[in-house]
Design an enzyme around this catalytic site. Sequence first.
Site, PDB file in Angstrom:
ATOM      1  N   GLU A 153      46.500  40.172  38.913  1.00 58.95           N
ATOM      2  CA  GLU A 153      47.714  40.988  39.029  1.00 58.95           C
ATOM      3  C   GLU A 153      47.472  42.480  38.841  1.00 58.95           C
ATOM      4  OE1 GLU A 153      47.286  38.604  36.725  1.00 58.95           O
ATOM      5  OE2 GLU A 153      48.087  39.185  34.759  1.00 58.95           O
ATOM      6  N   ASN A 154      46.267  42.870  38.444  1.00 59.05           N
ATOM      7  CA  ASN A 154      45.972  44.300  38.410  1.00 59.05           C
ATOM      8  C   ASN A 154      45.680  44.862  39.799  1.00 59.05           C
ATOM      9  OD1 ASN A 154      43.657  42.582  38.003  1.00 59.05           O
ATOM     10  ND2 ASN A 154      42.428  44.412  37.688  1.00 59.05           N
TER      11      ASN A 154
END
Lengths: 234, 207
Positions: B46-47
Amino acid sequence: MQKIYNSAAEALEGVLTDDILIAAGGFGLCGIPELLLAAIRDAGAKNLTFASNNAGVDDFGIGILLQTKQVKKMISSYVGENAEFMRQYLSGELELEFTPQGTLAERMRAGGCGIPGFYTKTGVGTVIADGKESKMFNGEEYILEEGLFADLSIVKAWKADDTGNLVFRKTARNFNPPAAMCGKVCIAEVEEIVPRGSLDPDTIHLPGIYVHRIVQGTHEKRIEQRTTRKREDA
Amino acid sequence: MAWDRNQMAARAAQELEDGMYVNLGIGIPTLVANYVGDKDITLQSENGMLGMGPFPFEGDEDPDLINAGKQTITELSRTAYFDSATSFGMIRGGKIAAAILGAMEVAENGDLANWMIPGKLVKGMGGAMDLVAGVGRVVVVMDHTNKHGDSKVLKSCTLPLTGKGVVDRIITNLGVLDVVDGGLRIVECADGVTEEELRAATQATLV
């Protein structure tokens, strides 16, 4: 218009003051504006509020501004890995507004797009929803979150041209584009400034309209969790 | 007898279907990647990455290439990078088919608590609240009981919630349970675990 400055300290002149809201890019220690953070420490501005996903570690990233007690408040999703942060927070010296990571990214993006609020399902039924307006859409509950409008944005990119067009590298992009968008003034520190025309216009990640000042420098780029596999495993 | 960490991860990998885009949490969920076999699974970090590869070989670590646990990783031929707003746009927008994540407590109505213990060190929810609110299916992988032997599968959560009514399936060292109307339904027991043992370790209503 000349956007290139000789140093991070020069780039902060006239835009860094006490009591402002600064949006900072980076995830963990990856893609953080480390030169500008160091220059903010050296400039000594106080009572700063940072919108940043994380708070760095004790001696790197925003952590260096916690050591010098320049930070009044953090708006973040995750602040582990930082003992000084915890000490100041638990003793009441530091305010903390926990914001879910996606909500934080969208609050920045929305602010940059002139959107003062948006509804999201994230946080419904949790403490994050406390005191927030909620509304039903198609039978499901959403909460109102507000766009972030920062006084100053500080971001790190890989390359810039002299007009401020930015290219990021791998997962170091992370919060940098939305953080850049939501500030009245955005300063980008980059590893390399290239002549205009040398970046392919189709591959620019953030157009220079969002970037007002640029500074080139050498980055430490510290690794937080060095994980590897042995070559024999291949 | 019960499943160990790797057996729980292997069981969780059975939840994944060919073509899925999936987000794996930290801890046991990370091990799920070792058990997907021939299935065509794209892992989201999710980064800002789709197509997450394994850890790099020693000496090949790149500070610009990390996962959501801040660990150095590698890219694959299918990899795409993007910013955090886009990343959570695809999560919030329901484009990620499933999230497999750890938990401190799960309740029979699907409530999940995995980010905060009041009075203890508070680190933050990171992307967990966004993930459980947005992805198509939430699978929790955790030990059935805590270190004191108390059930983590409860009638209602005692800890601050990460999401309300968000869990679809629970995989523990003792077995697999689904969140259904009126409580939890036993899907299967772990190797060597009887249904009586599973029931005894579960505080939640079983239907």
